[in-house]
Design a protein around this motif. Structure first.
Motif, PDB file in Angstrom:
ATOM      1  N   LEU A 258       0.832  -1.206   0.000  1.00  9.18           N
ATOM      2  CA  LEU A 258       0.000   0.000   0.000  1.00  9.18           C
ATOM      3  C   LEU A 258       0.867   1.257   0.000  1.00  9.18           C
ATOM      4  O   LEU A 258       0.631   2.194  -0.776  1.00  9.18           O
ATOM      5  N   ARG A 259       1.847   1.284   0.867  1.00  6.92           N
ATOM      6  CA  ARG A 259       2.693   2.476   0.977  1.00  6.92           C
ATOM      7  C   ARG A 259       3.507   2.706  -0.293  1.00  6.92           C
ATOM      8  O   ARG A 259       3.739   3.852  -0.699  1.00  6.92           O
ATOM      9  N   ARG A 260       3.910   1.644  -0.945  1.00 15.32           N
ATOM     10  CA  ARG A 260       4.718   1.805  -2.159  1.00 15.32           C
ATOM     11  C   ARG A 260       3.859   2.191  -3.358  1.00 15.32           C
ATOM     12  O   ARG A 260       4.342   2.876  -4.261  1.00 15.32           O
ATOM     13  N   LEU A 261       2.605   1.761  -3.377  1.00 13.30           N
ATOM     14  CA  LEU A 261       1.687   2.211  -4.435  1.00 13.30           C
ATOM     15  C   LEU A 261       1.320   3.674  -4.231  1.00 13.30           C
ATOM     16  O   LEU A 261       1.145   4.424  -5.204  1.00 13.30           O
ATOM     17  N   LEU A 262       1.194   4.078  -2.959  1.00 12.83           N
ATOM     18  CA  LEU A 262       0.804   5.443  -2.640  1.00 12.83           C
ATOM     19  C   LEU A 262       2.024   6.314  -2.356  1.00 12.83           C
ATOM     20  O   LEU A 262       2.001   7.197  -1.500  1.00 12.83           O
ATOM     21  N   GLU A 263       3.091   6.060  -3.083  1.00  7.42           N
ATOM     22  CA  GLU A 263       4.310   6.870  -3.027  1.00  7.42           C
ATOM     23  C   GLU A 263       4.144   8.081  -3.939  1.00  7.42           C
ATOM     24  O   GLU A 263       3.835   7.955  -5.125  1.00  7.42           O
ATOM     25  N   ARG A 264       4.306   9.270  -3.388  1.00 11.60           N
ATOM     26  CA  ARG A 264       4.078  10.499  -4.172  1.00 11.60           C
ATOM     27  C   ARG A 264       5.171  10.741  -5.206  1.00 11.60           C
ATOM     28  O   ARG A 264       4.917  11.328  -6.249  1.00 11.60           O
ATOM     29  N   ASP A 265       6.368  10.281  -4.933  1.00 14.05           N
ATOM     30  CA  ASP A 265       7.459  10.417  -5.899  1.00 14.05           C
ATOM     31  C   ASP A 265       7.310   9.307  -6.940  1.00 14.05           C
ATOM     32  O   ASP A 265       7.524   8.133  -6.634  1.00 14.05           O
ATOM     33  N   VAL A 266       6.947   9.695  -8.144  1.00 15.64           N
ATOM     34  CA  VAL A 266       6.674   8.704  -9.191  1.00 15.64           C
ATOM     35  C   VAL A 266       7.888   7.824  -9.442  1.00 15.64           C
ATOM     36  O   VAL A 266       7.754   6.627  -9.735  1.00 15.64           O
ATOM     37  N   ARG A 267       9.081   8.386  -9.305  1.00 15.32           N
ATOM     38  CA  ARG A 267      10.295   7.602  -9.559  1.00 15.32           C
ATOM     39  C   ARG A 267      10.459   6.470  -8.556  1.00 15.32           C
ATOM     40  O   ARG A 267      11.131   5.473  -8.839  1.00 15.32           O
TER      41      ARG A 267
END
Length: 475
Positions: A258-267
């Motif tokens: 969940l946290r990695r999908l909802l990462e604001r930094d697209v990179r």
């Protein structure tokens, strides 16, 4: 390029497919300018979902380009976890698209009823949606509106992505329009730098969070507050469902995804780097999953909709019965006879380019809000603009019948590069065999037909070359 001149395109039992070929059943959905109802095809008894869009309402809402873009994308795709297009046609009032029926209801319906799903159910749903999104991205399509309302269960519990109304092809040039449902939009959509397919992985993260905990992670009293929270608020992963207050036994691996999908930094967002979707497939939450088995729908769904329930809001059908003063029925198309004094393209100051079948509708192409024609020529009246848009729809919303790819048994003429309905008896088995081979390897019907054409030409040219070699050696 090989052209497929298939005479049976858009034809069922010798007649162009239209509303007469379907038995109209109950209404199961309603939109801004269209409705969805269950229908049964009379010859095969197969059930489908019929989406019909009122032309006048569509024009008034300036949504004609969206409808044509949606249909073009649906014609291009064919995947087990997508709601696929099977037929398309029109009458004088409506455009019709006949799609796969998913009678298990949408995820939103079940979320409202249950409050949320168990982590195992959400993990299963996630697996199938990852396959669907990966397929779309490989075709350079971004969905832009992944949410519980647009994910449907079939009767067995598999999920299927639907509603491609704002889906679009992407390329090197980044997208900039703020299209979609605000609560599921990725942070980069609100910037002026543009965005691309990674927004679908963010939307998947919002979807999974809501499916687990009953509410979305970022909320706000106003649109402005919601945008600010999406862009800046810390992500909180609770231990209980926010609707039912029941414990949610989400593993650390699930929370990490969940946290990695909802990462604001697209990179840094999972699935958006050099590994692509393989990074998601290799995540520990999916440990032990055979993704080929997922694609073939061989895993048994954990959540299966109750077959004894309607699984959709019954008020749609009630409204159709009691409030609709123009119920859906087959109506033969009126013959278009030019009236005396009828406006032509030239008489209203339009160049031929504005009225060609491949052009966009006039109200979306080359006209100002005040109706001024190109090059300052005479201003169109609202009635004239409406008629030109109707004429555009009439000319461009063509018949579509996906079953043509199962019925096709033609032969490619290598000299004209077109398809003939006459098949030499010694060659009749090859097209069907090649088509079946292509479909078994995950190709769409269109791709399968193209593969058939390529193989047919190759075999024919090889045979011709051998024939020339033999005859040249004869005395």
């Amino acid at each position: 390029m090989v052209s497929l001149n298939i005479s049976q395109h858009g034809v069922t039992n010798g007649l162009p497919v239209d509303l007469r070929h379907f038995e109209l059943l109950r209404c199961v959905g309603k939109g801004a300018f269209g409705k969805v109802r269950i229908v049964e095809k009379k010859d095969t008894k197969q059930l489908y979902a019929l989406k019909y869009i009122n032309k006048m309402q569509c024009i008034k809402m300036r949504a004609v380009p969206n409808i044509f873009r949606e249909r073009a994308i649906l014609e291009e795709i064919d995947h087990p976890f997508v709601v696929n297009l099977r037929f398309a046609f029109q009458d004088d009032e409506n455009m019709f698209m006949v799609l796969d029926l998913m009678n298990g209801g949408d995820v939103r319906y079940h979320l409202d009823r249950l409050g949320g799903f168990s982590p195992d159910v959400v993990r299963f749903i996630a697996m199938e949606l990852v396959c669907a999104l990966s397929y779309l991205h490989k075709k350079h399509i971004v969905h832009r509106d992944l949410k519980p309302d647009n994910v449907l269960f079939d009767k067995d519990g598999h999920v299927h992505l639907t509603d491609f109304n704002i889906a679009v092809h992407y390329n090197i040039k980044r997208l900039t329009s703020q299209s979609g449902t605000l609560s599921y939009m990725a942070p980069e959509v609100f910037t002026k730098t543009g965005y691309s397919w990674p927004i679908d992985w963010w939307s998947l993260g919002i979807f999974l969070y809501e499916a687990l905990f009953g509410k979305r992670p970022f909320r706000g009293q106003t649109d402005e507050e919601l945008r600010d929270n999406i862009c800046h608020q810390d992500l909180h992963v609770p231990i209980v469902n926010l609707v039912t207050n029941k414990p949610v036994a989400l593993s650390s691996e699930g929370e990490n995804l969940l946290r990695r999908l909802l990462e604001r930094d697209v990179r840094k967002r999972i699935g958006c780097g050099t590994m692509g979707v393989e990074e998601i497939e290799a995540h520990p939450w999916f440990r032990g999953i055979d993704w080929d088995t997922v694609q073939r729908m061989k895993y048994q769904p954990i959540f299966v909709p109750d077959p004894n329930q309607a699984n959709f809001d019954p008020t749609f059908d009630l409204e159709e019965l009691l409030l609709d003063d123009n119920p859906l029925n087959y109506r033969p198309r009126k013959k278009k006879v030019p009236k005396q004094g009828q406006q032509t393209a030239a008489s209203v100051g339009l160049s031929p380019a504005n009225t060609t079948p491949n052009s966009r509708p006039l109200s979306h192409n080359g006209q100002s809000k005040k109706g001024q024609g190109p090059e300052g020529k005479r201003k169109l009246t609202p009635k004239e603009r409406l008629q030109l848009d109707l004429d555009y729809i009439d000319a461009n919303f063509k018949l579509f019948d996906s079953s043509v790819f199962e019925r096709y048994n033609g032969f490619v003429d290598p000299s004209t590069m077109t398809v003939s309905d006459e098949v030499p008896s010694w060659f009749s088995g090859i097209p069907k065999r090649d088509t079946a081979f292509a479909q078994q390897h995950g190709k769409s019907r269109v791709e399968a037909a193209a593969a058939t054409v390529r193989r047919t030409i190759s075999k024919w040219l090889t045979a011709a070359k051998c024939f020339r070699s033999v005859t040249s050696a004869l005395p």
